[in-house]
Design a protein around this motif. Structure first.
Motif, PDB file in Angstrom:
ATOM      1  N   UNK A 172       9.597   0.830  -0.129  1.00 39.02           N
ATOM      2  CA  UNK A 172       8.407   1.014  -0.975  1.00 39.02           C
ATOM      3  C   UNK A 172       7.230   0.252  -0.399  1.00 39.02           C
ATOM      4  N   UNK A 173       7.467  -0.954   0.069  1.00 41.17           N
ATOM      5  CA  UNK A 173       6.396  -1.742   0.687  1.00 41.17           C
ATOM      6  C   UNK A 173       5.875  -1.038   1.937  1.00 41.17           C
ATOM      7  N   UNK A 174       6.782  -0.490   2.729  1.00 39.49           N
ATOM      8  CA  UNK A 174       6.393   0.230   3.939  1.00 39.49           C
ATOM      9  C   UNK A 174       5.487   1.415   3.599  1.00 39.49           C
ATOM     10  N   UNK A 175       5.849   2.168   2.567  1.00 36.31           N
ATOM     11  CA  UNK A 175       5.042   3.316   2.147  1.00 36.31           C
ATOM     12  C   UNK A 175       3.700   2.851   1.590  1.00 36.31           C
ATOM     13  N   UNK A 176       3.712   1.816   0.756  1.00 29.08           N
ATOM     14  CA  UNK A 176       2.456   1.323   0.186  1.00 29.08           C
ATOM     15  C   UNK A 176       1.533   0.846   1.293  1.00 29.08           C
ATOM     16  N   UNK A 177       2.048   0.085   2.262  1.00 31.78           N
ATOM     17  CA  UNK A 177       1.217  -0.405   3.368  1.00 31.78           C
ATOM     18  C   UNK A 177       0.670   0.767   4.179  1.00 31.78           C
ATOM     19  N   UNK A 178       1.496   1.793   4.397  1.00 31.93           N
ATOM     20  CA  UNK A 178       1.007   2.981   5.108  1.00 31.93           C
ATOM     21  C   UNK A 178      -0.223   3.554   4.402  1.00 31.93           C
ATOM     22  N   UNK A 179      -0.087   3.814   3.096  1.00 31.37           N
ATOM     23  CA  UNK A 179      -1.208   4.398   2.354  1.00 31.37           C
ATOM     24  C   UNK A 179      -2.412   3.456   2.312  1.00 31.37           C
ATOM     25  N   UNK A 180      -2.178   2.178   2.160  1.00 25.89           N
ATOM     26  CA  UNK A 180      -3.279   1.216   2.125  1.00 25.89           C
ATOM     27  C   UNK A 180      -4.038   1.203   3.450  1.00 25.89           C
ATOM     28  N   UNK A 181      -3.311   1.152   4.550  1.00 25.29           N
ATOM     29  CA  UNK A 181      -3.962   1.086   5.857  1.00 25.29           C
ATOM     30  C   UNK A 181      -4.631   2.398   6.240  1.00 25.29           C
ATOM     31  N   UNK A 182      -4.140   3.523   5.745  1.00 19.49           N
ATOM     32  CA  UNK A 182      -4.738   4.832   6.043  1.00 19.49           C
ATOM     33  C   UNK A 182      -5.892   5.181   5.115  1.00 19.49           C
ATOM     34  N   UNK A 183      -6.091   4.407   4.060  1.00 20.80           N
ATOM     35  CA  UNK A 183      -7.145   4.719   3.096  1.00 20.80           C
ATOM     36  C   UNK A 183      -8.500   4.303   3.632  1.00 20.80           C
TER      37      UNK A 183
END
Length: 90
Positions: A21-32
Motif C-alpha cells: 500500500x505504501x508503494x502504491x501511495x508513493x507511486x501516486x504521490x510522486x506521479x501527481x
C-alpha cells in the motif's frame, strides 16, 4: 528530475499501511502534479512498481477506503485507436 518532498507527518502514519500500500501511495504521490492528481492506468502502475494487477487493485481499494487516496472521476485516454477511462486519484 525534480525531487518531491514527502509530507512531514508521513512517519507518524506508516503503521496504517502495508508495504505494498505504501508503494502504491508513493507511486501516486510522486506521479501527481501541483493539484496532487494522477491518472495512471493500472498497466502503467504495474510496469513501474512490479506489483501484480490484483495487488494494485486491492491496495488502491484499501487506500481509498482509508482516505489515503480519493477517486475524483475518470479521464479518457487514447489507446489502440480508441479511448478508455482511467481513474483519476488524488
Amino acid at each position: 528530475m525534480s525531487v518531491k518532498p514527502l509530507p512531514g507527518d508521513l512517519l507518524q502514519h506508516l503503521h496504517e499501511l502495508t508495504g505494498n500500500e505504501l508503494k502504491i501511495w508513493i507511486y501516486y504521490y510522486l506521479r501527481s502534479g501541483d493539484e496532487l492528481t494522477c491518472y495512471s492506468s493500472n498497466d502503467t502502475v504495474e510496469s513501474t512498481t512490479g506489483l501484480s494487477l490484483r495487488t494494485i487493485k486491492v491496495c488502491k481499494r484499501n487506500l481509498i477506503a482509508r482516505g489515503w487516496l480519493h477517486y475524483t472521476g475518470d479521464s479518457m485516454q487514447p489507446r489502440n485507436g480508441g479511448q478508455y477511462a482511467v481513474p483519476v486519484l488524488r
